[in-house]
Design a protein around this motif. Structure first.
Motif, PDB file in Angstrom:
ATOM      1  N   MET A   1     -45.176 -51.059  20.987  1.00 55.62           N
ATOM      2  CA  MET A   1     -44.766 -51.748  19.767  1.00 55.62           C
ATOM      3  C   MET A   1     -44.896 -50.822  18.563  1.00 55.62           C
ATOM      4  N   ARG A   2     -43.959 -50.923  17.649  1.00 53.25           N
ATOM      5  CA  ARG A   2     -43.976 -50.090  16.455  1.00 53.25           C
ATOM      6  C   ARG A   2     -44.813 -50.761  15.372  1.00 53.25           C
ATOM      7  N   SER A   3     -45.506 -49.924  14.588  1.00 51.01           N
ATOM      8  CA  SER A   3     -46.391 -50.442  13.550  1.00 51.01           C
ATOM      9  C   SER A   3     -45.728 -50.387  12.179  1.00 51.01           C
ATOM     10  N   ILE A   4     -46.041 -51.363  11.341  1.00 49.76           N
ATOM     11  CA  ILE A   4     -45.575 -51.371   9.954  1.00 49.76           C
ATOM     12  C   ILE A   4     -46.144 -50.132   9.255  1.00 49.76           C
ATOM     13  N   SER A   5     -45.284 -49.372   8.593  1.00 48.43           N
ATOM     14  CA  SER A   5     -45.724 -48.108   7.995  1.00 48.43           C
ATOM     15  C   SER A   5     -45.812 -48.173   6.472  1.00 48.43           C
ATOM     16  N   ARG A   6     -45.126 -49.123   5.846  1.00 48.39           N
ATOM     17  CA  ARG A   6     -45.157 -49.230   4.393  1.00 48.39           C
ATOM     18  C   ARG A   6     -44.782 -50.645   3.989  1.00 48.39           C
ATOM     19  N   VAL A   7     -45.235 -51.029   2.793  1.00 45.20           N
ATOM     20  CA  VAL A   7     -44.962 -52.372   2.283  1.00 45.20           C
ATOM     21  C   VAL A   7     -44.341 -52.253   0.892  1.00 45.20           C
ATOM     22  N   PHE A   8     -43.180 -52.855   0.726  1.00 45.83           N
ATOM     23  CA  PHE A   8     -42.527 -52.915  -0.580  1.00 45.83           C
ATOM     24  C   PHE A   8     -42.712 -54.327  -1.139  1.00 45.83           C
ATOM     25  N   ILE A   9     -43.445 -54.438  -2.236  1.00 42.87           N
ATOM     26  CA  ILE A   9     -43.575 -55.716  -2.922  1.00 42.87           C
ATOM     27  C   ILE A   9     -42.519 -55.771  -4.018  1.00 42.87           C
ATOM     28  N   GLN A 382     -48.951 -66.300  10.700  1.00 46.45           N
ATOM     29  CA  GLN A 382     -47.575 -66.564  11.105  1.00 46.45           C
ATOM     30  C   GLN A 382     -46.688 -65.330  10.937  1.00 46.45           C
ATOM     31  N   VAL A 383     -46.959 -64.534   9.922  1.00 44.21           N
ATOM     32  CA  VAL A 383     -46.215 -63.283   9.741  1.00 44.21           C
ATOM     33  C   VAL A 383     -46.481 -62.342  10.906  1.00 44.21           C
ATOM     34  N   ILE A 384     -47.751 -62.228  11.296  1.00 39.48           N
ATOM     35  CA  ILE A 384     -48.116 -61.358  12.420  1.00 39.48           C
ATOM     36  C   ILE A 384     -47.409 -61.821  13.699  1.00 39.48           C
ATOM     37  N   LYS A 385     -47.361 -63.128  13.904  1.00 38.89           N
ATOM     38  CA  LYS A 385     -46.687 -63.676  15.085  1.00 38.89           C
ATOM     39  C   LYS A 385     -45.198 -63.358  15.065  1.00 38.89           C
ATOM     40  N   ALA A 386     -44.568 -63.506  13.907  1.00 36.57           N
ATOM     41  CA  ALA A 386     -43.131 -63.227  13.797  1.00 36.57           C
ATOM     42  C   ALA A 386     -42.839 -61.744  13.984  1.00 36.57           C
ATOM     43  N   LEU A 387     -43.722 -60.886  13.482  1.00 34.62           N
ATOM     44  CA  LEU A 387     -43.556 -59.442  13.700  1.00 34.62           C
ATOM     45  C   LEU A 387     -43.622 -59.117  15.191  1.00 34.62           C
ATOM     46  N   ALA A 388     -44.547 -59.748  15.893  1.00 37.16           N
ATOM     47  CA  ALA A 388     -44.695 -59.496  17.332  1.00 37.16           C
ATOM     48  C   ALA A 388     -43.436 -59.904  18.089  1.00 37.16           C
ATOM     49  N   GLU A 389     -42.815 -60.999  17.679  1.00 31.55           N
ATOM     50  CA  GLU A 389     -41.570 -61.429  18.320  1.00 31.55           C
ATOM     51  C   GLU A 389     -40.463 -60.409  18.099  1.00 31.55           C
ATOM     52  N   ARG A 390     -40.593 -59.653  17.024  1.00 29.79           N
ATOM     53  CA  ARG A 390     -39.613 -58.598  16.722  1.00 29.79           C
ATOM     54  C   ARG A 390     -39.957 -57.309  17.479  1.00 29.79           C
ATOM     55  N   GLY A 391     -41.154 -57.254  18.079  1.00 31.66           N
ATOM     56  CA  GLY A 391     -41.598 -56.036  18.753  1.00 31.66           C
ATOM     57  C   GLY A 391     -42.361 -55.104  17.847  1.00 31.66           C
ATOM     58  N   TRP A 392     -42.823 -55.626  16.723  1.00 28.04           N
ATOM     59  CA  TRP A 392     -43.569 -54.833  15.743  1.00 28.04           C
ATOM     60  C   TRP A 392     -44.976 -55.404  15.566  1.00 28.04           C
ATOM     61  N   ARG A 393     -45.876 -54.635  14.982  1.00 29.55           N
ATOM     62  CA  ARG A 393     -47.246 -55.089  14.782  1.00 29.55           C
ATOM     63  C   ARG A 393     -47.827 -54.424  13.540  1.00 29.55           C
ATOM     64  N   LEU A 394     -49.024 -54.862  13.154  1.00 27.12           N
ATOM     65  CA  LEU A 394     -49.738 -54.215  12.065  1.00 27.12           C
ATOM     66  C   LEU A 394     -50.386 -52.939  12.566  1.00 27.12           C
ATOM     67  N   PRO A 395     -50.577 -51.959  11.713  1.00 27.30           N
ATOM     68  CA  PRO A 395     -51.248 -50.717  12.132  1.00 27.30           C
ATOM     69  C   PRO A 395     -52.687 -51.017  12.532  1.00 27.30           C
ATOM     70  N   SER A 396     -53.174 -50.322  13.545  1.00 30.12           N
ATOM     71  CA  SER A 396     -54.544 -50.558  14.023  1.00 30.12           C
ATOM     72  C   SER A 396     -55.542 -49.776  13.174  1.00 30.12           C
TER      73      SER A 396
END
Length: 396
Positions: A1-9, A382-396
């Motif tokens: 799974m690919r990890s989120i690398s940056r966040v744009f607010i 819920q965001v984490i769950k939706a990311l997982a359904e996309r095949g993505w996750r938070l960085p460890s």
């Protein structure tokens, strides 16, 4: 799974909206990856009179002004009578939101670093966040906070309070003129990718309260108990009041002051002078009362950490949401002055037992408890769950 690398607010310059974005990103543990990009709406003059127009049209009006007056004159003009007045410039350290730029950054960084998370809140941000999603659908995950009115499929997730769906209830439908029904938020029941909350998202969690307790220990820890914190907002279109509420509030506070060790009062940016002036006049010299004068660091987080109970004006969903996340008694004043979906919000808090009306007959030394609101943490899950359904996750 690919990890989120940056966040744009994507922000709109409104503290209540941007704070929700920061709160969600904090709950995800991604604050170290965030950058703020702000939708900058031209201000003053005709822009103020036409503030209901989309930002894109305001930008076009601004460009027309530049063509007419040239670059030698201020780019933002306010017309007062026949005189042209320059307006204050925007802060130079704020990055202006640009959908194409953010989409390009996300595409270019994907293969090396991973996908991007876009978190936006507020009406002015909708076109930017949806454009980012359209331009880079395979490289970003977009979360829109607050209901975007229509076409929710433009975003991966929408996070919005339950009371935004009040217009769909039989009572809500009775209050909407037939000609306006198609323009009222929302038009359909919540879709699968809509996360419903009770109140607003925010940054108040156990770690934030511990940090605030440390920061404000010297000033607040040794105050006589119980400590009652009073947060005063300001009237809105659906919670209208003026000096009447200020007079009622001060009278009720004077009734319960014998049951308090100390009272701390603070105002918001929206508090009218006519309201704050009355509170200063009636309570400013009371030995048990301290009113923050707006100078120095804002004690808001310290108040949340050290208060034994709260009294909060009904107009602010954000202040109520924060206080109700502490598990401490929260008393509300002015709820009967609120209409439309905001009355529904107050009813939902009352039904959950997290707030009580402020009557002036309370004994602040008597505490009561409830299950604290946990909207931000639950939305993050819920965001984490939706990311997982996309095949993505938070960085460890």
């Amino acid at each position: 799974m690919r990890s989120i690398s940056r966040v744009f607010i994507i922000g709109n310059g409104v503290a209540g909206a941007e704070n929700q974005c920061f709160g969600l990103v904090r709950a995800l543990g991604l604050s170290h990856l965030q950058t703020l990009h702000r939708v900058i709406r031209p201000k003053g003059g005709i822009h103020k009179q036409l503030q209901w127009l989309p930002v894109s049209l305001h930008k076009r009006l601004e460009n027309v002004g530049k063509l007419i007056y040239g670059d030698s004159l201020p780019t933002q003009i306010a017309v007062r009578g026949q005189k042209l007045m320059p307006l204050p410039a925007e802060r130079q350290d704020i990055i202006e939101a640009n959908a194409k730029h953010i989409a390009t950054l996300s595409r270019e960084a994907f293969s090396k670093d991973g996908p991007s998370l876009v978190v936006a809140s507020g009406r002015d941000t909708i076109s930017i966040s949806s454009s980012i999603k359209q331009l880079a659908p395979e490289y970003v995950f977009t979360v829109q906070i607050q209901h975007p009115r229509s076409r929710l499929n433009r975003f991966d997730l929408v996070i919005t309070p339950r009371h935004d769906y009040y217009p769909l209830t039989p009572e809500g439908q009775k209050q909407i003129p037939w000609l306006l029904q198609r323009w009222i938020t929302p038009r359909t029941s919540p879709e699968r990718h809509v996360i419903l909350t009770v109140g607003a998202l925010h940054q108040v969690d156990s770690d934030a309260l511990k940090e605030a307790a440390y920061t404000w220990h010297v000033e607040l820890a040794n105050l006589p108990r119980p400590l009652l914190v009073v947060n005063v907002g300001g009237p809105t279109g659906h919670c209208k009041y003026g000096t009447d509420l200020a007079l009622e509030l001060t009278a009720l506070l004077l009734n319960i002051v014998p049951t308090c060790g100390s009272i701390r009062v603070s105002f918001s940016r929206r508090t009218p002078c006519k309201v704050s002036d009355i509170i200063w006049e009636e309570l400013g010299n009371h030995p048990k009362v301290h009113i923050w004068n707006g100078e120095g660091p804002n004690p808001h987080m310290g108040h949340l950490a050290f208060a034994d109970a709260f009294v909060i004006t009904a107009d602010s969903v954000s202040m109520l949401s924060e206080a109700c996340s502490t598990g401490k008694p929260v008393y509300v004043i002015g709820a009967e002055r609120c209409t439309w979906k905001f009355r529904d919000f107050h009813q939902s808090l009352k039904n959950r037992g997290v707030v009580r009306p402020f009557t002036g007959e309370e004994d602040i030394s008597e505490s009561w408890s409830y299950s604290p609101l946990n909207d931000t943490k639950e939305a993050a899950a819920q965001v984490i769950k939706a990311l997982a359904e996309r095949g993505w996750r938070l960085p460890s």
